[in-house]
Design an enzyme around this catalytic site. Structure first.
Site, PDB file in Angstrom:
ATOM      1  N   GLU A  79       5.111   9.541  14.878  1.00 51.20           N
ATOM      2  CA  GLU A  79       4.884   8.421  15.794  1.00 51.20           C
ATOM      3  C   GLU A  79       6.081   8.191  16.731  1.00 51.20           C
ATOM      4  O   GLU A  79       6.708   7.128  16.727  1.00 51.20           O
ATOM      5  CB  GLU A  79       4.568   7.151  15.007  1.00 51.20           C
ATOM      6  CG  GLU A  79       3.333   7.296  14.130  1.00 51.20           C
ATOM      7  CD  GLU A  79       2.951   6.016  13.401  1.00 51.20           C
ATOM      8  OE1 GLU A  79       3.703   5.020  13.491  1.00 51.20           O
ATOM      9  OE2 GLU A  79       1.886   5.992  12.758  1.00 51.20           O
ATOM     10  N   GLU A 116      -2.678  10.272   8.969  1.00 49.64           N
ATOM     11  CA  GLU A 116      -2.590   8.950   8.351  1.00 49.64           C
ATOM     12  C   GLU A 116      -3.828   8.156   8.724  1.00 49.64           C
ATOM     13  O   GLU A 116      -4.260   8.147   9.875  1.00 49.64           O
ATOM     14  CB  GLU A 116      -1.373   8.147   8.829  1.00 49.64           C
ATOM     15  CG  GLU A 116      -0.048   8.535   8.237  1.00 49.64           C
ATOM     16  CD  GLU A 116       1.078   7.624   8.711  1.00 49.64           C
ATOM     17  OE1 GLU A 116       0.827   6.416   8.957  1.00 49.64           O
ATOM     18  OE2 GLU A 116       2.208   8.115   8.852  1.00 49.64           O
TER      19      GLU A 116
END
Length: 474
Positions: free
Chosen positions: A165, A364
């Site tokens: 991220e 995720e």
């Protein structure tokens, strides 16, 4: 209705080093350690990462449980601040090497496909003091660290990722002051984002040079894609939504797969004198070094509309849009996030249509819930809400694969409940419950559901009512 996935499909979980390992035998702090030491009140119940899930000492137990649940893939990260003792000389921590090698070897011995990520929001404090991602010297030090990792663990790890991220350190640390170093400066945030992509691309270049004769070795980046839906189909709302996508999705997705930044984004930055410091050689490195596989974290979408009021104050992305709260949104009351599984299908379609059906997987996806102890039944947590969450997301992912999306797997955040930034252990995400006092692990009902589904040849069934419910949410 039967929902089937191929036998080679990855079903697994993900975590990170700084959120699971604890501080044992770690020589250097990262910025999250510093944040906790300086402001423990920022973290729920003042719980920090000093012990976390004690994975440093209990990883063998966790791996046994993964095998028991039949999971076939797992992602974690190496801590830069654990592996390297001296960032200038690249002196390594021998204890860290022993820990990671045994950790990875045990996973390999259980036939669990491992992806190792190199950076998960954990800038070493010593390097943050030099400017962190604002400083291109740190970019080159990251590449040296990554090279060490490839050399030390490349025989045990086939799948690697550069960053988890990467938009978050820019967004949370340099725009909205959610994370350390608590800076709010859009121009600095743009430079941090650019330098991160540069570090990524330089690392990809080294990786492909080192492993050019091993086609089993792949490198990725983990992007948290949050597609933005406009309030209406009016031109001004669609434009606002597009700008949100440029800032928070396409600014990273395009360079890692296409090798270039979106033209619209570059024009917007140029119009506001926000272009980062860069040169032709750097842009050439970005252009020529793309990933092999894309990892996608998905939790919730964004929603936006054109501004109703004139923007004022220091320049921020919100100059071009306002957040829109969809009245029909389902909200996780514990986390405050929208639950909208259909977006997984939209992500798959975007990758298929606009990125040449690039190979990817969900790295995720999960549901955080506070106070799970109240759902105990027969000695284990009956987290049916998490099972329902997983089933609905897998329904839309399966639908995307049926439409020829090149998706290779689905990983849940997380295996054992792990520590998280401000959240600490407030909201639990794991398939396995963690008792913070004893560090005892107990498999939740969701873990047993995953085991049953995998043992059933990666298949589960949905009722007609469930399918109708999923399809009815537009």
């Amino acid at each position: 209705m039967k929902i089937n996935f191929d036998k080679s499909f990855w079903f697994g979980t993900s975590t990170s080093g700084p959120q699971s390992e604890g501080w044992k035998n770690k020589k250097n702090d990262n910025i999250m350690d510093t944040w906790f030491k300086e402001r423990p009140e920022d973290f729920f119940d003042k719980i920090g990462p000093n012990i976390a899930s004690n994975v440093y000492s209990q990883y063998d137990e966790d791996i046994q449980m993964m095998a028991k649940i039949k999971l076939n893939s797992f992602r974690t990260s190496i801590q830069w601040s654990r592996l390297i003792n001296n960032f200038d000389t690249q002196e390594i921590n021998i204890d860290a090497v022993k820990f990671y090698r045994d950790y990875f070897e045990q996973l390999r011995n259980k036939n669990i496909t491992l992806m190792v990520n190199l950076y998960h929001f954990d800038m070493p404090q010593i390097l943050q003091d030099r400017g962190g991602w604002e400083n291109k010297e740190v970019v080159d030090l990251f590449v040296k660290y990554a090279t060490k990792c490839f050399e030390l663990f490349g025989d045990l790890v086939d799948y690697w990722a550069t960053f988890n991220e990467p938009v978050v350190p820019a967004e949370a640390g340099y725009l909205y002051k959610w994370h350390y170093p608590f800076i709010s400066d859009l121009k600095k945030a743009v430079q941090v984002g650019y330098n991160t992509i540069l570090a990524h691309s330089k690392t990809v270049k080294v990786f492909h040079e080192l492993f050019k004769n091993d086609l089993n070795k792949k490198i990725s980046i983990i992007l948290n894609l949050t597609p933005c839906y406009p309030k209406t189909n009016k031109e001004e709302d669609v434009k606002a939504s597009h700008i949100v996508d440029l800032f928070f999705n396409k600014s990273f997705l395009d360079p890692v797969i296409k090798g270039k930044f979106p033209i619209d984004f570059v024009k917007l930055l140029k119009s506001e004198n926000l272009l980062p410091e860069c040169n032709r050689d750097e842009l050439k490195i970005i252009r020529e070094n793309i990933i092999d596989i894309l990892a996608v974290n998905y939790y919730q979408p964004r929603r936006a509309k054109a501004r109703d009021t004139q923007f004022s104050g220091p320049l921020m992305p919100e100059k071009w849009f306002e957040t829109y709260n969809w009245p029909e949104a389902r909200i996780n009351p514990y986390r405050g996030w929208e639950i909208y599984p259909r977006t997984i299908y939209d992500i798959a379609k975007d990758i298929k249509d606009n990125y040449n059906n690039f190979p990817w997987f969900i790295s995720e996806n999960g549901m955080g819930v506070q106070g799970e102890e109240k759902f105990v039944k027969n000695g284990i947590i009956n987290d049916q809400y998490r099972i329902d969450f997983i089933k609905e997301h897998l329904y839309w992912l399966n639908k995307a694969i049926a439409d020829n999306s090149n998706c290779l797997g689905y990983q849940i955040w997380t295996f054992v409940d792990c520590w998280s930034w401000n959240n600490a252990y407030k909201n639990r995400y794991g398939l396995v419950y963690l008792d913070l006092e004893t560090q005892k692990r107990i498999i939740k009902e969701s873990g047993y559901w995953m085991k049953k589904m995998i043992e059933n040849n990666n298949m589960f069934e949905l009722t007609n009512e469930e399918v109708e419910k999923y399809e009815s949410i537009k």
